[in-house]
Design a protein around this motif. Structure first.
Motif, PDB file in Angstrom:
ATOM      1  N   CYS A   1      -2.679   5.622  -4.936  1.00 27.46           N
ATOM      2  CA  CYS A   1      -1.784   4.471  -4.977  1.00 27.46           C
ATOM      3  C   CYS A   1      -2.589   3.223  -5.333  1.00 27.46           C
ATOM      4  O   CYS A   1      -3.538   2.880  -4.631  1.00 27.46           O
ATOM      5  CB  CYS A   1      -1.113   4.299  -3.612  1.00 27.46           C
ATOM      6  SG  CYS A   1      -0.147   2.785  -3.506  1.00 27.46           S
TER       7      CYS A   1
ATOM      8  N   ASN B   1      -1.776   0.300  -4.954  1.00 32.44           N
ATOM      9  CA  ASN B   1      -1.486  -0.751  -3.983  1.00 32.44           C
ATOM     10  C   ASN B   1      -2.332  -0.609  -2.726  1.00 32.44           C
ATOM     11  O   ASN B   1      -2.830  -1.602  -2.202  1.00 32.44           O
ATOM     12  CB  ASN B   1       0.003  -0.692  -3.638  1.00 32.44           C
ATOM     13  CG  ASN B   1       0.481  -1.941  -2.951  1.00 32.44           C
ATOM     14  OD1 ASN B   1       0.127  -3.043  -3.375  1.00 32.44           O
ATOM     15  ND2 ASN B   1       1.244  -1.776  -1.890  1.00 32.44           N
ATOM     16  N   CYS B   2      -2.510   0.626  -2.221  1.00 32.35           N
ATOM     17  CA  CYS B   2      -3.203   0.782  -0.944  1.00 32.35           C
ATOM     18  C   CYS B   2      -4.306   1.839  -0.968  1.00 32.35           C
ATOM     19  O   CYS B   2      -5.047   1.975   0.003  1.00 32.35           O
ATOM     20  CB  CYS B   2      -2.200   1.126   0.168  1.00 32.35           C
ATOM     21  SG  CYS B   2      -1.553   2.804   0.063  1.00 32.35           S
TER      22      CYS B   2
ATOM     23  N   CYS C   1       4.250   6.505  -2.817  1.00 32.48           N
ATOM     24  CA  CYS C   1       3.072   6.497  -1.955  1.00 32.48           C
ATOM     25  C   CYS C   1       3.497   6.953  -0.556  1.00 32.48           C
ATOM     26  O   CYS C   1       4.563   6.571  -0.074  1.00 32.48           O
ATOM     27  CB  CYS C   1       2.485   5.087  -1.903  1.00 32.48           C
ATOM     28  SG  CYS C   1       1.106   4.939  -0.758  1.00 32.48           S
TER      29      CYS C   1
ATOM     30  N   CYS D   1       2.557   3.360   1.796  1.00 37.01           N
ATOM     31  CA  CYS D   1       3.090   2.001   1.605  1.00 37.01           C
ATOM     32  C   CYS D   1       4.379   2.096   0.788  1.00 37.01           C
ATOM     33  O   CYS D   1       4.745   3.160   0.317  1.00 37.01           O
ATOM     34  CB  CYS D   1       2.036   1.106   0.934  1.00 37.01           C
ATOM     35  SG  CYS D   1       1.917   1.320  -0.847  1.00 37.01           S
TER      36      CYS D   1
ATOM     37  N   ASN E   1       5.135   1.410  -2.137  1.00 37.02           N
ATOM     38  CA  ASN E   1       5.003   1.562  -3.585  1.00 37.02           C
ATOM     39  C   ASN E   1       5.663   2.857  -4.063  1.00 37.02           C
ATOM     40  O   ASN E   1       5.334   3.937  -3.599  1.00 37.02           O
ATOM     41  CB  ASN E   1       3.506   1.564  -3.943  1.00 37.02           C
ATOM     42  CG  ASN E   1       3.269   1.520  -5.434  1.00 37.02           C
ATOM     43  OD1 ASN E   1       4.133   1.100  -6.202  1.00 37.02           O
ATOM     44  ND2 ASN E   1       2.088   1.965  -5.849  1.00 37.02           N
TER      45      ASN E   1
HETATM   46 ZN   LIG Z   1       0.328   2.876  -1.280  1.00 34.20          ZN
END
Ligand SMILES: [Zn+2]
Length: 420
Positions: A207, A209-210, A223, A226, A228
């Protein structure tokens, strides 16, 4: 597009910029006459030396489309330019893939009266070129490893795209099936999401994002840690068809072969719609595109029909292998490792060559030994040859596909003649 026309009749181009385009254009013509390629880059370089803001001055007052991503830029640029051509106005474009600032300058300087421009941009330069051109549309195709890029560099690129797009006032056309692209476009103000597919997943298991693992279920992804997830799409590539935002579907009957090109075409249709070009009109213009900067060109050589395919990185090889003529038709593979190709050929190990079993395979290029070792490991029988002609003579006529990476492709085109 005549090079003898005045450098610019567009209103408001300052004297210094006019001078820069004139001198740059003259340098480009001199370079062409000297046989040094099409001369566009050198003209742009000189123009920029004289007027560092030349790109933004030349872009002023035009509707600019930027096209970027690891694979498919040149083809998508060509398809969008063809579709916008249906409006009956001149479209400026860097059709031969000179995709850094000087190439963009040259493309605009050559078409002073074009009110629209479709410009391919190198992934790394997109944020700066977006700033300079204040593009109306930015299309994001995909992000994967190219040459020697490492995963960390791709993540850095995605972060730069994200920051640039978040603060720009453009329409973003983004491939929702590529999690890195989706993340990069997420904070943009206006996004058209396209399910254009992602054949190469190896660079997007985490991911953006995280950093957690991405979970995939068919085309869908999300994900586990998170929020996303794959955005809601309005355009879809479904097999051989395109589904538009109204839900209507239509066959994507392009001349250009393969799924990767159908994917490029759906993105191009979404971009064309921003300018009011409907699907039917855009598709009929896109069907006129038969080859792109030499790619997919058919060449007759010593009694054999050759089709030229370019594959610059693992994702590109996967796409090229997908569109090979069926076995037992022979194939020529050519690999170099010059600077534009990346010096390191270890990426060859990321490609699965087993599907080449059961057909004659000829291996050439400056790094043919590296490829030979790789094919041995996949138990693909092959023959080393010194040139395309030697392979053609061994194959005794018929037809063959040629897959080559960047400089190998250019060398082969130089030998076979630039027919497209
Ligand atoms: Zn994520």
């Amino acid at each position: 597009m005549s090079t003898s026309s005045p450098p610019s009749r567009r209103p408001g181009l300052p004297l210094r910029a006019r001078l820069a385009t004139t001198v740059g254009g003259a340098a480009g013509r001199a370079s062409r006459l000297a046989g040094r390629g099409d001369g566009s880059v050198i003209g742009g370089v000189i123009g920029l030396r004289l007027e560092p803001d030349l790109l933004s001055l030349l872009a002023r007052g035009r509707s600019v489309v930027l096209v970027t991503g690891t694979n498919g830029k040149t083809t998508t640029t060509r398809l969008i330019a063809a579709a916008l051509g249906a409006l009956g106005q001149q479209v400026a474009s860097n059709a031969f893939g000179a995709n850094m600032e000087a190439g963009l300058v040259a493309a605009l300087a050559k078409a002073p009266d074009a009110t629209m421009a479709v410009l391919e941009v190198d992934e790394k330069y997109m944020p700066a070129m977006l700033g300079a051109t204040t593009a109306r549309v930015v299309t994001l195709l995909n992000l994967s490893r190219d040459q020697m890029d490492r995963a960390a560099e791709i993540w850095l690129l995605a972060r730069r795209w994200r920051a640039a797009l978040a603060s720009a006032d453009c329409r973003v056309i983004a491939n929702a099936d590529d999690p890195l692209v989706a993340w990069a476009a997420e904070e943009a103000r206006h996004v058209t999401w396209v399910a254009a597919g992602q054949r190469w997943h190896d660079d997007s298991w985490c991911c953006p994002n995280c950093g957690s693992h991405l979970l995939r279920d068919g085309e869908d992804w999300h994900c586990g840690e998170c929020p996303n997830r794959r955005p809601q799409v309005s355009w879809v590539l479904a097999g051989d068809e395109v589904i538009d935002p109204t839900g209507g579907s239509r066959p994507l009957d392009l001349i250009l072969p393969g799924r990767a090109n159908r994917s490029n075409a759906v993105i191009a249709l979404a971009a064309a719609e921003v300018f009011g070009v409907g699907v039917a009109q855009a598709l009929s213009a896109m069907r006129q595109v038969r080859s792109v900067a030499g790619r997919y060109t058919q060449v007759r050589r010593r009694g054999c029909d050759l089709r030229l395919l370019l594959a610059k990185n693992p994702a590109g090889w996967l796409e090229a292998l997908d569109i090979l003529a069926p076995a037992p038709l022979p194939v020529i593979l050519a690999v170099n490792a010059q600077v534009p190709d990346g010096r390191d050929t270890s990426w060859l190990w990321d490609v699965d060559y087993r599907r080449l079993r059961g057909r004659p395979v000829f291996v050439t290029g400056e790094r043919q030994l590296d490829l030979a070792v790789r094919l041995e490991a996949d138990e693909v029988a092959f023959r080393m040859v010194g040139s395309v002609d030697e392979a053609v003579d061994c194959a005794h006529g018929g037809s063959m596909d040629v897959i080559a990476n960047y400089t190998a492709f250019q060398q082969i085109r130089a030998v076979l003649g630039r027919t497209a």
